[in-house]
Design a protein around this motif. Structure first.
Motif, PDB file in Angstrom:
ATOM      1  N   SER A  40       0.825  -1.209   0.000  1.00  0.00           N
ATOM      2  CA  SER A  40       0.000   0.000   0.000  1.00  0.00           C
ATOM      3  C   SER A  40       0.861   1.263   0.000  1.00  0.00           C
ATOM      4  O   SER A  40       0.435   2.317  -0.457  1.00  0.00           O
ATOM      5  N   ARG A  41       2.088   1.156   0.530  1.00  0.00           N
ATOM      6  CA  ARG A  41       2.937   2.348   0.640  1.00  0.00           C
ATOM      7  C   ARG A  41       3.884   2.460  -0.550  1.00  0.00           C
ATOM      8  O   ARG A  41       4.005   3.510  -1.162  1.00  0.00           O
ATOM      9  N   TYR A  42       4.537   1.360  -0.835  1.00  0.00           N
ATOM     10  CA  TYR A  42       5.442   1.319  -1.984  1.00  0.00           C
ATOM     11  C   TYR A  42       4.641   0.734  -3.133  1.00  0.00           C
ATOM     12  O   TYR A  42       4.256  -0.407  -3.096  1.00  0.00           O
ATOM     13  N   HIS A  43       4.358   1.537  -4.130  1.00  0.00           N
ATOM     14  CA  HIS A  43       3.408   1.090  -5.142  1.00  0.00           C
ATOM     15  C   HIS A  43       3.949  -0.057  -5.978  1.00  0.00           C
ATOM     16  O   HIS A  43       3.178  -0.850  -6.491  1.00  0.00           O
ATOM     17  N   GLY A  44       5.260  -0.109  -6.093  1.00  0.00           N
ATOM     18  CA  GLY A  44       5.860  -1.318  -6.632  1.00  0.00           C
ATOM     19  C   GLY A  44       5.838  -1.421  -8.135  1.00  0.00           C
ATOM     20  O   GLY A  44       5.819  -0.436  -8.855  1.00  0.00           O
ATOM     21  N   GLY A  45       5.820  -2.657  -8.590  1.00  0.00           N
ATOM     22  CA  GLY A  45       6.106  -2.941  -9.982  1.00  0.00           C
ATOM     23  C   GLY A  45       7.594  -3.212 -10.104  1.00  0.00           C
ATOM     24  O   GLY A  45       8.357  -3.036  -9.149  1.00  0.00           O
ATOM     25  N   ALA A  46       8.010  -3.667 -11.274  1.00  0.00           N
ATOM     26  CA  ALA A  46       9.424  -3.973 -11.488  1.00  0.00           C
ATOM     27  C   ALA A  46      10.264  -2.720 -11.223  1.00  0.00           C
ATOM     28  O   ALA A  46       9.884  -1.620 -11.629  1.00  0.00           O
ATOM     29  N   GLN A  47      11.386  -2.892 -10.523  1.00  0.00           N
ATOM     30  CA  GLN A  47      12.259  -1.757 -10.244  1.00  0.00           C
ATOM     31  C   GLN A  47      13.002  -1.353 -11.526  1.00  0.00           C
ATOM     32  O   GLN A  47      13.393  -2.205 -12.316  1.00  0.00           O
ATOM     33  N   LYS A  48      13.177  -0.037 -11.701  1.00  0.00           N
ATOM     34  CA  LYS A  48      13.679   0.499 -12.975  1.00  0.00           C
ATOM     35  C   LYS A  48      15.211   0.550 -13.026  1.00  0.00           C
ATOM     36  O   LYS A  48      15.861   0.960 -12.065  1.00  0.00           O
ATOM     37  N   ILE A  49      15.742   0.158 -14.169  1.00  0.00           N
ATOM     38  CA  ILE A  49      17.169   0.300 -14.471  1.00  0.00           C
ATOM     39  C   ILE A  49      17.274   1.090 -15.766  1.00  0.00           C
ATOM     40  O   ILE A  49      16.596   0.722 -16.739  1.00  0.00           O
ATOM     41  N   PRO A  50      18.077   2.188 -15.831  1.00  0.00           N
ATOM     42  CA  PRO A  50      18.979   2.686 -14.798  1.00  0.00           C
ATOM     43  C   PRO A  50      18.212   3.157 -13.553  1.00  0.00           C
ATOM     44  O   PRO A  50      17.074   3.596 -13.651  1.00  0.00           O
TER      45      PRO A  50
END
Ligand SMILES: [Ca+2]
Ligand SMILES: [Ca+2]
Length: 234
Positions: A40-50
């Motif tokens: 609920s706090r960290y909306h998430g999804g795959a973390q972005k690179i760069p």
């Protein structure tokens, strides 16, 4: 064999090896049951690179799927940091991976001391209580295909090694973590809280789009791992 024939064989062999490599990575992604972290706090999804890839936001899916931890208890959230209804203390507290966060301005200083080589952000989650044999997966979303270099924010009271896989394939070999032990610090437990950056510790080749990174603890453990900051290499 004529030289052109020999070269043709070499080209075919490398194409074949490349195709086999691609297909094993595709197979891994097709079979992988973990999913990017979200709450609920960290909306998430795959973390972005760069960008910064946070270890504590490892994938959902549980023991044997998205991670392996040496005990089912979270020794940080809900334990060292008692369950009190707060987001910081209860973060992923029912999962086996052990998580804590950086604590500043305490009566006895913890993560903000003169023994830091790099000052970490406050209230930053990290994976701690690391033991050889443990691993966790992180789904990432890569902007462009190519080679990337990562700086690691960490503590380590005795040195050690980790490694990274990409889509189930070993990608780095053992990466040596420099110890942040400092004999001048007389507070024994604080040897786990001397923060440092290992610049360019990992170099990996990533494809555009979704990749799954696996972080392995190889030797020593006793490391706190906060994030890998990925930048395009060269
Ligand atoms: Ca655990
Ligand atoms: Ca652990």
């Amino acid at each position: 064999m004529p030289r052109t024939g020999f070269h043709l064989c070499l080209v075919l062999a490398s194409l074949f090896a490349g195709a086999a490599w691609c297909s094993s990575r595709r197979d891994f992604l097709a079979q992988y049951k973990g999913t990017p972290f979200e709450d609920s706090r960290y909306h998430g999804g795959a973390q972005k690179i760069p960008g910064k890839v946070y270890c504590a936001f490892y994938d959902r899916g549980g023991e044997g799927v998205a991670y392996h931890d040496s005990d089912a208890k979270n020794n940080g959230s809900g334990a060292l940091n008692p369950a009190d209804g707060s987001y910081l203390n209860e973060f992923r507290m029912n999962e086996g991976v052990d998580i804590s966060y950086t604590k500043m301005d305490r009566k006895t200083p913890i993560d903000d001391t003169q023994y830091d080589r790099v000052k970490p952000p406050a209230n930053m989650f990290y994976v701690g209580w690391t033991v050889p044999g443990e691993w966790f997966d992180i789904t990432v979303d890569v902007k462009r295909s190519g080679w990337y270099s990562a700086d690691l924010l960490y503590t380590s009271n005795r040195g050690g090694t980790i490694s990274l896989d990409v889509d189930g394939e070993p990608a780095t070999g053992p990466l040596k973590i420099e110890s942040t032990f400092d004999a001048a610090d007389r507070v024994a437990w604080r040897q786990w809280h001397h923060w440092n950056v290992a610049p360019g510790i990992a170099k990996v080749k990533l494809r555009r789009g979704i990749n799954v990174l696996t972080v392995h603890i190889l030797t020593e453990g006793q490391m706190n791992l906060a994030y890998f900051d990925f930048k395009r290499a060269g």
